[in-house]
Design an enzyme around this catalytic site. Structure first.
Site, PDB file in Angstrom:
ATOM      1  N   TYR A  55     -15.911  17.798 -15.722  1.00 35.44           N
ATOM      2  CA  TYR A  55     -16.450  16.438 -15.640  1.00 35.44           C
ATOM      3  C   TYR A  55     -17.484  16.359 -14.512  1.00 35.44           C
ATOM      4  CZ  TYR A  55     -16.461  11.381 -14.868  1.00 35.44           C
ATOM      5  OH  TYR A  55     -16.825  10.074 -14.688  1.00 35.44           O
ATOM      6  N   ARG A 109       0.844  -1.203   0.000  1.00 35.07           N
ATOM      7  CA  ARG A 109       0.000   0.000   0.000  1.00 35.07           C
ATOM      8  C   ARG A 109       0.878   1.252   0.000  1.00 35.07           C
ATOM      9  NH1 ARG A 109      -1.655   1.984   4.577  1.00 35.07           N
ATOM     10  NH2 ARG A 109      -2.246   0.014   5.535  1.00 35.07           N
ATOM     11  N   LYS A 123      -8.763   6.418 -19.091  1.00 37.75           N
ATOM     12  CA  LYS A 123      -9.125   6.870 -20.433  1.00 37.75           C
ATOM     13  C   LYS A 123      -7.962   6.672 -21.405  1.00 37.75           C
ATOM     14  CE  LYS A 123     -12.790   7.938 -18.121  1.00 37.75           C
ATOM     15  NZ  LYS A 123     -13.050   9.250 -17.575  1.00 37.75           N
ATOM     16  N   ASP A 168      -7.185  19.217 -15.044  1.00 37.97           N
ATOM     17  CA  ASP A 168      -7.596  17.862 -15.412  1.00 37.97           C
ATOM     18  C   ASP A 168      -7.332  17.701 -16.907  1.00 37.97           C
ATOM     19  OD1 ASP A 168      -8.868  15.485 -16.072  1.00 37.97           O
ATOM     20  OD2 ASP A 168     -10.567  15.817 -14.731  1.00 37.97           O
TER      21      ASP A 168
HETATM   22  C1  PLP Z   1     -13.449   9.761 -16.375  1.00 37.89           C
HETATM   23  C2  PLP Z   1     -13.007  11.090 -15.925  1.00 37.89           C
HETATM   24  C3  PLP Z   1     -12.733  11.331 -14.570  1.00 37.89           C
HETATM   25  C4  PLP Z   1     -12.955  10.269 -13.513  1.00 37.89           C
HETATM   26  O1  PLP Z   1     -12.074   9.223 -13.640  1.00 37.89           O
HETATM   27  P1  PLP Z   1     -12.421   7.679 -13.201  1.00 37.89           P
HETATM   28  O2  PLP Z   1     -11.204   6.961 -13.649  1.00 37.89           O
HETATM   29  O3  PLP Z   1     -13.673   7.291 -13.915  1.00 37.89           O
HETATM   30  O4  PLP Z   1     -12.605   7.670 -11.737  1.00 37.89           O
HETATM   31  C5  PLP Z   1     -12.285  12.595 -14.223  1.00 37.89           C
HETATM   32  N1  PLP Z   1     -12.117  13.569 -15.133  1.00 37.89           N
HETATM   33  C6  PLP Z   1     -12.374  13.361 -16.437  1.00 37.89           C
HETATM   34  C7  PLP Z   1     -12.178  14.479 -17.409  1.00 37.89           C
HETATM   35  C8  PLP Z   1     -12.833  12.126 -16.876  1.00 37.89           C
HETATM   36  O5  PLP Z   1     -13.113  11.934 -18.168  1.00 37.89           O
END
Ligand code: PLP
Length: 378
Positions: A105, A53, A201, A177
């Site tokens: 998001y 961890r 993603k 982000d």
């Molecule tokens: C999918 C996404 C998130 C969240 O991520 P997870 O891996 O689903 O927890 C945050 N910001 C953006 C822009 C996203 O597309």
């Protein structure tokens, strides 16, 4: 990488965080499933690992790799993008104020509204493409600004450099982000202090692993707090998750290029289609944020949205008729996805009813266009 010149991004992506394993010469790193590591006879841990961890070889390789690719000093990997975002907010103190892009998001603004307001963070959600609004919203206790650009699902463009300047004047931290634009947009070069990714993603790139990472320009006190939350809170990715995401990173710059080229062709096709009300793609000159996008992005990524004339029912029908696109949420995989945003976001959704969001994959663009063309012909 022995020579002094900084290599290009494709080269960094292939080699960053990679070491030939000393014991076997394995070129591809092994997956270390061990949760615990041997102590030295003196009771120390000279080999650097103690308990999985806290740290493990696969996570360390991923963190080093992504930090190097992004040009940051350190990174902390988590079990999902949301967990990484959560750790960033948890590194703040109660009564600190967060400025967030209203169009960010959905899950991220929801996390602030539904969870962190209860824990006494203060937050304002504003349209960060409006710099005057950003200036007006800054308060004495503003500690962090959360930028997302292009923002999901309307792909609005925020001027990262301009917002970072405003935020820094207030001595706050600027987080970007960058989930939808890895390698295409370089937030640290534009003034961001932390880059956040959902590695679920484009980094993973194959819709088969969840992950998130917070990359910090400096290994400073704020980053140490994020690191401590990772250790103590424990929302960590498994060694296999880390291995998959680092494997995905090897091809990331080339995939981003191909996603972008395909998306541009699809956007141009949709923009001239009589049944399409509007196309949202920052690569089109008609897009409101195109000029700023051109300045801060090298290509425009694989995400776009379009509104079908007539609203919800015609939009749902178009999504139902596609054959190559899969009706599913998420983005950034090799396969193209199509999604009706308003119905997945629920009652509080800000998405137009006729809006379909597509994640353009790595199929041939001509096939994607033919599929959309037939779906729109009805
Ligand atoms: C999918 C996404 C998130 C969240 O991520 P997870 O891996 O689903 O927890 C945050 N910001 C953006 C822009 C996203 O597309």
């Amino acid at each position: 990488m022995k020579h002094g010149r900084r290599p290009h991004i494709e080269t960094i992506a292939v080699h960053a965080g990679q070491e030939i394993e000393a014991g076997t010469g394995a070129v591809t790193p092994p997956i270390y499933l061990s949760t615990t590591f041997e102590r030295d006879v003196e009771g120390t841990y000279s080999r650097g690992f103690m308990y999985s961890r806290n740290d493990n070889p696969n996570r360390q390789a991923l963190e080093r790799g992504v930090a190097t690719l992004e040009g940051g000093e350190a990174a902390a990997a988590f079990g999902s993008g949301m967990a990484a975002g959560m750790a960033i907010f948890q590194a703040l103190n109660a009564a600190d104020h967060v400025l967030a892009h209203a169009d960010a998001y959905y899950g991220m603004t929801r996390l602030l509204r539904e969870l962190f307001l209860r824990w006494k963070l203060e937050a304002d959600f504003i349209d960060m493409s409006d710099l005057a609004a950003v200036k007006r919203a800054v308060r004495a206790n503003t500690r962090l600004a959360w930028i997302e650009t292009p923002s999901n699902p309307l792909w609005r463009i925020v001027d990262i450099k301009a917002v970072a300047e405003i935020v820094h004047e207030a001595a706050a931290i600027c987080v970007c982000d960058n989930t939808c634009t890895p390698t295409l947009q370089r937030p640290f070069e534009l003034g961001a202090d932390i880059v956040h990714y959902s590695t679920t993603k484009y980094f993973g790139g194959h819709c088969d692993v969840l992950g998130g990472i917070a990359v910090s320009k400096k290994e400073d006190e704020f980053f140490q707090r994020i690191r401590a939350i990772q250790y103590v809170g424990g929302a960590v990715p498994s060694p296999f998750d880390c291995w998959l995401i680092l494997r995905g990173m090897r091809t990331l710059p080339w995939r981003m290029r191909a996603h972008s080229e395909n998306a541009m062709k699809v956007a141009q096709f949709l923009a001239q289609h009589p049944r399409v009300e509007r196309v949202y793609y920052p690569g089109l000159p008609s897009h409101a944020g195109h000029e700023i996008a051109r300045k801060q992005m090298s290509m425009f990524s694989g995400m776009l949205s379009f509104e079908v004339k007539g609203g919800r029912d015609p939009a749902m029908q178009v999504a139902a008729r596609t054959k190559i696109f899969t009706r599913a949420t998420s983005l950034g995989g090799v396969e193209s996805l199509i999604e009706h945003r308003a119905s997945i976001e629920g009652a509080a959704s800000r998405s137009p009813e006729g809006l379909l969001r597509v994640s353009i994959g790595l199929e041939n663009a001509e096939d994607l266009i033919a599929d959309l063309s037939e779906a729109l012909a009805g």
